[in-house]
Scaffold this motif. Sequence first.
Motif, PDB file in Angstrom:
ATOM      1  N   ILE A  69       0.799  -1.349   0.054  1.00 43.85           N
ATOM      2  CA  ILE A  69       0.059   0.049  -0.009  1.00 43.85           C
ATOM      3  C   ILE A  69       1.006   1.159  -0.140  1.00 43.85           C
ATOM      4  CG2 ILE A  69      -1.853   1.350   1.399  1.00 43.85           C
ATOM      5  CD1 ILE A  69      -2.830  -1.326   2.257  1.00 43.85           C
ATOM      6  N   ALA A  70       1.696   1.170   0.954  1.00 43.75           N
ATOM      7  CA  ALA A  70       2.729   2.459   0.950  1.00 43.75           C
ATOM      8  C   ALA A  70       3.505   2.402  -0.405  1.00 43.75           C
ATOM      9  CB  ALA A  70       3.926   2.079   2.120  1.00 43.75           C
ATOM     10  N   GLU A  71       3.839   1.560  -1.151  1.00 40.36           N
ATOM     11  CA  GLU A  71       4.504   1.529  -2.321  1.00 40.36           C
ATOM     12  C   GLU A  71       3.682   2.058  -3.594  1.00 40.36           C
ATOM     13  OE1 GLU A  71       7.588   1.034  -5.118  1.00 40.36           O
ATOM     14  OE2 GLU A  71       7.731   0.794  -2.978  1.00 40.36           O
ATOM     15  N   ARG A  72       2.335   1.719  -3.361  1.00 42.56           N
ATOM     16  CA  ARG A  72       1.467   2.232  -4.386  1.00 42.56           C
ATOM     17  C   ARG A  72       1.187   3.762  -4.182  1.00 42.56           C
ATOM     18  NH1 ARG A  72      -2.836  -2.209  -3.478  1.00 42.56           N
ATOM     19  NH2 ARG A  72      -1.750  -3.798  -4.192  1.00 42.56           N
ATOM     20  N   ARG A  73       1.080   4.088  -2.930  1.00 44.98           N
ATOM     21  CA  ARG A  73       0.749   5.613  -2.676  1.00 44.98           C
ATOM     22  C   ARG A  73       2.027   6.407  -3.281  1.00 44.98           C
ATOM     23  NH1 ARG A  73       0.085   5.372   3.058  1.00 44.98           N
ATOM     24  NH2 ARG A  73      -2.033   4.511   2.451  1.00 44.98           N
ATOM     25  N   ARG A  74       3.312   5.771  -2.960  1.00 47.46           N
ATOM     26  CA  ARG A  74       4.390   6.628  -2.997  1.00 47.46           C
ATOM     27  C   ARG A  74       4.285   6.611  -4.724  1.00 47.46           C
ATOM     28  NH1 ARG A  74       9.244   5.391  -4.756  1.00 47.46           N
ATOM     29  NH2 ARG A  74       9.140   3.317  -4.570  1.00 47.46           N
ATOM     30  N   LYS A  75       4.319   5.544  -5.664  1.00 47.47           N
ATOM     31  CA  LYS A  75       3.964   5.666  -7.044  1.00 47.47           C
ATOM     32  C   LYS A  75       3.114   6.738  -7.550  1.00 47.47           C
ATOM     33  CE  LYS A  75       6.208   1.112  -8.075  1.00 47.47           C
ATOM     34  NZ  LYS A  75       5.987  -0.163  -8.553  1.00 47.47           N
ATOM     35  N   LEU A  76       1.970   6.765  -6.735  1.00 52.28           N
ATOM     36  CA  LEU A  76       0.893   7.784  -7.259  1.00 52.28           C
ATOM     37  C   LEU A  76       1.158   8.796  -6.958  1.00 52.28           C
ATOM     38  CD1 LEU A  76      -2.029   7.810  -8.137  1.00 52.28           C
ATOM     39  CD2 LEU A  76      -2.771   7.625  -5.743  1.00 52.28           C
ATOM     40  N   TRP A  77       1.743   9.305  -5.929  1.00 46.42           N
ATOM     41  CA  TRP A  77       2.302  10.660  -5.704  1.00 46.42           C
ATOM     42  C   TRP A  77       3.479  11.165  -6.522  1.00 46.42           C
ATOM     43  CZ3 TRP A  77      -0.009  14.369  -3.448  1.00 46.42           C
ATOM     44  CH2 TRP A  77      -1.208  14.202  -2.668  1.00 46.42           C
ATOM     45  N   GLY A  78       4.243  10.057  -6.703  1.00 48.07           N
ATOM     46  CA  GLY A  78       5.388  10.596  -7.720  1.00 48.07           C
ATOM     47  C   GLY A  78       4.811  10.779  -9.080  1.00 48.07           C
ATOM     48  N   ALA A  79       3.905   9.978  -9.602  1.00 44.95           N
ATOM     49  CA  ALA A  79       3.324  10.235 -10.907  1.00 44.95           C
ATOM     50  C   ALA A  79       2.490  11.446 -10.868  1.00 44.95           C
ATOM     51  CB  ALA A  79       2.457   8.797 -11.298  1.00 44.95           C
ATOM     52  N   ALA A  80       1.819  11.783  -9.930  1.00 44.27           N
ATOM     53  CA  ALA A  80       0.934  13.014  -9.964  1.00 44.27           C
ATOM     54  C   ALA A  80       2.085  14.296  -9.933  1.00 44.27           C
ATOM     55  CB  ALA A  80       0.097  13.217  -8.710  1.00 44.27           C
ATOM     56  N   LEU A  81       3.069  14.126  -9.271  1.00 49.31           N
ATOM     57  CA  LEU A  81       3.915  15.322  -8.882  1.00 49.31           C
ATOM     58  C   LEU A  81       4.777  15.476 -10.282  1.00 49.31           C
ATOM     59  CD1 LEU A  81       5.318  15.044  -5.461  1.00 49.31           C
ATOM     60  CD2 LEU A  81       3.721  16.876  -6.398  1.00 49.31           C
ATOM     61  N   PHE A  82       5.175  14.529 -11.034  1.00 49.57           N
ATOM     62  CA  PHE A  82       5.784  14.379 -12.137  1.00 49.57           C
ATOM     63  C   PHE A  82       4.895  15.139 -13.286  1.00 49.57           C
ATOM     64  CE2 PHE A  82       7.338  12.515 -16.009  1.00 49.57           C
ATOM     65  CZ  PHE A  82       8.625  12.923 -16.073  1.00 49.57           C
ATOM     66  N   THR A  83       3.771  14.487 -13.363  1.00 45.38           N
ATOM     67  CA  THR A  83       2.964  15.343 -14.408  1.00 45.38           C
ATOM     68  C   THR A  83       2.455  16.543 -14.238  1.00 45.38           C
ATOM     69  OG1 THR A  83       1.859  12.891 -14.436  1.00 45.38           O
ATOM     70  CG2 THR A  83       0.515  14.859 -15.343  1.00 45.38           C
ATOM     71  N   LEU A  84       2.228  17.090 -12.866  1.00 48.46           N
ATOM     72  CA  LEU A  84       2.045  18.230 -12.595  1.00 48.46           C
ATOM     73  C   LEU A  84       3.360  19.375 -12.811  1.00 48.46           C
ATOM     74  CD1 LEU A  84      -0.004  20.353 -11.148  1.00 48.46           C
ATOM     75  CD2 LEU A  84       1.212  20.090  -9.152  1.00 48.46           C
ATOM     76  N   GLY A  85       4.303  18.766 -12.536  1.00 52.84           N
ATOM     77  CA  GLY A  85       5.696  19.520 -12.819  1.00 52.84           C
ATOM     78  C   GLY A  85       5.745  19.725 -14.422  1.00 52.84           C
ATOM     79  N   GLY A  86       5.479  18.712 -15.151  1.00 49.04           N
ATOM     80  CA  GLY A  86       5.681  18.685 -16.592  1.00 49.04           C
ATOM     81  C   GLY A  86       4.561  19.784 -17.132  1.00 49.04           C
ATOM     82  N   LEU A  87       3.295  19.705 -16.530  1.00 54.76           N
ATOM     83  CA  LEU A  87       2.558  20.737 -16.955  1.00 54.76           C
ATOM     84  C   LEU A  87       2.635  22.118 -16.780  1.00 54.76           C
ATOM     85  CD1 LEU A  87      -1.130  18.905 -16.155  1.00 54.76           C
ATOM     86  CD2 LEU A  87      -0.122  19.212 -18.394  1.00 54.76           C
ATOM     87  N   VAL A  88       3.414  22.479 -15.530  1.00 54.66           N
ATOM     88  CA  VAL A  88       3.655  23.669 -15.084  1.00 54.66           C
ATOM     89  C   VAL A  88       5.042  24.156 -16.102  1.00 54.66           C
ATOM     90  CG1 VAL A  88       4.903  24.966 -13.425  1.00 54.66           C
ATOM     91  CG2 VAL A  88       2.888  23.534 -12.655  1.00 54.66           C
ATOM     92  N   LEU A  89       5.764  23.395 -16.479  1.00 60.34           N
ATOM     93  CA  LEU A  89       6.798  23.655 -17.301  1.00 60.34           C
ATOM     94  C   LEU A  89       6.262  24.079 -18.863  1.00 60.34           C
ATOM     95  CD1 LEU A  89      10.069  23.908 -17.427  1.00 60.34           C
ATOM     96  CD2 LEU A  89       9.849  21.564 -18.216  1.00 60.34           C
ATOM     97  N   LEU A  90       5.550  23.096 -19.029  1.00 61.86           N
ATOM     98  CA  LEU A  90       4.697  23.505 -20.438  1.00 61.86           C
ATOM     99  C   LEU A  90       4.083  24.577 -20.490  1.00 61.86           C
ATOM    100  CD1 LEU A  90       4.386  21.951 -23.327  1.00 61.86           C
ATOM    101  CD2 LEU A  90       2.242  20.963 -22.295  1.00 61.86           C
TER     102      LEU A  90
END
Length: 174
Positions: A69-90
């Motif tokens: 569960i912790a691994e899934r949560r960590r991956k979800l937050w990582g993907a969300a932050l990565f996507t958000l950072g990419g959108l902000v940069l774009l």
Amino acid sequence: MNHLPFEEWLLNNSRITPEQQRDLDLHLRTCAYCSALAETGKVLSTAKMATPAPGFTMRFQAHLAERKIAERRRKLWGAALFTLGGLVLLMWILAPYLVSFFASPATWISVIVGWLVFLGTTLFALLDAGAVILRMIPKFLPPFAWLVLLSTFAGVGLLWSVSIWRFVRAPQGV
């Protein structure tokens, strides 16, 4: 010295023939490495297995579920932050273009129409030039040159087909 069959017989604990057992005994008398391996195997096979503490499997399964569960949560937050950072940069890169794009619709409509007109006229010009070239080429080359050119293309095509066939086919036998 070749230890391979003897190591395999000692480590796999498989049944061996009497002749193999005789060869193994003879080898163990002369090889310190294999005799130490055999002695270690005997000690390990006679060692008493420790039983786990009561409830070990339940604790282990609960801990494993928590880790998943912790691994899934960590991956979800990582993907969300990565996507958000990419959108902000774009958006940061595209912001000046988007402001001018939405500020005046007449400008971008005229740019799109101009681009389409340019694309259409370029395409028609290329088609006309290609038609002229196709009409003129046969007059420049004699029929023998066309035969040589066609034969060359056929040879290259055959060579290409054979090379692909050789790379793709599965080897047979040894």
